[in-house]
Scaffold this motif. Sequence first.
Motif, PDB file in Angstrom:
ATOM      1  N   LEU A 161       0.623  -1.192  -0.090  1.00  0.00           N
ATOM      2  CA  LEU A 161      -0.150  -0.109   0.025  1.00  0.00           C
ATOM      3  C   LEU A 161       1.121   1.269  -0.001  1.00  0.00           C
ATOM      4  O   LEU A 161       1.491   1.362   0.824  1.00  0.00           O
ATOM      5  CB  LEU A 161      -1.003   0.061   1.301  1.00  0.00           C
ATOM      6  CG  LEU A 161      -1.796   1.240   1.431  1.00  0.00           C
ATOM      7  CD1 LEU A 161      -2.756   1.350   0.292  1.00  0.00           C
ATOM      8  CD2 LEU A 161      -2.407   1.295   2.895  1.00  0.00           C
ATOM      9  N   VAL A 169      -0.787  -2.602   8.000  1.00  0.00           N
ATOM     10  CA  VAL A 169      -1.804  -1.785   7.717  1.00  0.00           C
ATOM     11  C   VAL A 169      -3.029  -2.379   8.581  1.00  0.00           C
ATOM     12  O   VAL A 169      -3.277  -3.505   8.569  1.00  0.00           O
ATOM     13  CB  VAL A 169      -2.578  -1.788   6.531  1.00  0.00           C
ATOM     14  CG1 VAL A 169      -3.747  -0.840   6.414  1.00  0.00           C
ATOM     15  CG2 VAL A 169      -1.381  -1.274   5.502  1.00  0.00           C
ATOM     16  N   PHE A 202      -2.260  -1.520  -3.522  1.00  0.00           N
ATOM     17  CA  PHE A 202      -3.244  -0.344  -3.536  1.00  0.00           C
ATOM     18  C   PHE A 202      -2.346   0.707  -3.550  1.00  0.00           C
ATOM     19  O   PHE A 202      -1.459   0.727  -2.608  1.00  0.00           O
ATOM     20  CB  PHE A 202      -4.036  -0.325  -2.348  1.00  0.00           C
ATOM     21  CG  PHE A 202      -5.292  -1.262  -2.616  1.00  0.00           C
ATOM     22  CD1 PHE A 202      -6.490  -0.710  -3.271  1.00  0.00           C
ATOM     23  CD2 PHE A 202      -5.267  -2.465  -2.070  1.00  0.00           C
ATOM     24  CE1 PHE A 202      -7.469  -1.397  -3.133  1.00  0.00           C
ATOM     25  CE2 PHE A 202      -6.450  -3.435  -2.319  1.00  0.00           C
ATOM     26  CZ  PHE A 202      -7.581  -2.818  -2.874  1.00  0.00           C
ATOM     27  N   GLN A 222      -4.722   4.967   0.175  1.00  0.00           N
ATOM     28  CA  GLN A 222      -5.658   4.128   1.323  1.00  0.00           C
ATOM     29  C   GLN A 222      -7.032   4.536   0.910  1.00  0.00           C
ATOM     30  O   GLN A 222      -7.867   3.713   1.043  1.00  0.00           O
ATOM     31  CB  GLN A 222      -5.207   5.048   2.563  1.00  0.00           C
ATOM     32  CG  GLN A 222      -4.049   4.339   3.155  1.00  0.00           C
ATOM     33  CD  GLN A 222      -3.580   4.931   4.624  1.00  0.00           C
ATOM     34  OE1 GLN A 222      -4.357   4.237   5.444  1.00  0.00           O
ATOM     35  NE2 GLN A 222      -2.812   5.758   4.841  1.00  0.00           N
ATOM     36  N   LEU A 239      -8.235   1.677  -1.001  1.00  0.00           N
ATOM     37  CA  LEU A 239      -8.540   0.647  -0.513  1.00  0.00           C
ATOM     38  C   LEU A 239      -9.819   0.797   0.470  1.00  0.00           C
ATOM     39  O   LEU A 239     -10.701  -0.144   0.883  1.00  0.00           O
ATOM     40  CB  LEU A 239      -7.176   0.504   0.595  1.00  0.00           C
ATOM     41  CG  LEU A 239      -7.412  -0.845   1.658  1.00  0.00           C
ATOM     42  CD1 LEU A 239      -7.578  -2.102   0.976  1.00  0.00           C
ATOM     43  CD2 LEU A 239      -6.284  -0.642   2.617  1.00  0.00           C
ATOM     44  N   THR A 298      -8.504   2.907   7.681  1.00  0.00           N
ATOM     45  CA  THR A 298      -7.159   2.367   7.505  1.00  0.00           C
ATOM     46  C   THR A 298      -6.053   3.305   8.078  1.00  0.00           C
ATOM     47  O   THR A 298      -6.189   4.468   7.854  1.00  0.00           O
ATOM     48  CB  THR A 298      -6.832   2.029   6.061  1.00  0.00           C
ATOM     49  OG1 THR A 298      -6.783   3.178   5.163  1.00  0.00           O
ATOM     50  CG2 THR A 298      -7.937   0.979   5.337  1.00  0.00           C
ATOM     51  N   LYS A 332      -1.405   3.117   8.034  1.00  0.00           N
ATOM     52  CA  LYS A 332      -0.326   2.737   8.093  1.00  0.00           C
ATOM     53  C   LYS A 332       0.311   3.275   9.204  1.00  0.00           C
ATOM     54  O   LYS A 332       0.613   4.438   9.667  1.00  0.00           O
ATOM     55  CB  LYS A 332       0.267   3.273   6.783  1.00  0.00           C
ATOM     56  CG  LYS A 332      -0.423   2.999   5.335  1.00  0.00           C
ATOM     57  CD  LYS A 332       0.208   3.125   4.246  1.00  0.00           C
ATOM     58  CE  LYS A 332       0.504   4.746   4.186  1.00  0.00           C
ATOM     59  NZ  LYS A 332       1.029   5.013   2.769  1.00  0.00           N
TER      60      LYS A 332
END
Length: 118
Positions: A17, A29, A70, A73, A76, A97, A99
């Motif tokens: 990602l 993630v 992806f 984000q 996603l 989401t 990170k």
Amino acid sequence: MAEFTTILDGLEVMMRLGIYPHEVAPQRVVVSVEMTVVYPGPLGEDAIGEVLDYDFVRAGILAMAAERPFALQETLCEAIAALCLGDARVRRVEVETMKTDIYPDAAIGCRIVRERVI
């Protein structure tokens, strides 16, 4: 009509990602999902067949993480929201989401809300 909030919180996945060279390798993630689920009436039985089985959400997220990278984000989150809204009983979904390992002092994330058009 009966309305419930079904929550999948803190699902950690390793996935690709991001857009930066250091994000080519899978990174951690954390995904959280809240779904507003509507049933025709109060639940009559204490049985899984009466309610949304949230296993499909977890399995779908794990499959996305394993199958495709992806860049964003936001993309996603949209894919996860679409997965959830695939069940007609889901009226509203909030997806977050994060990170968690990009910065040493902060996580970076995205949150979206999508509602079924009735």
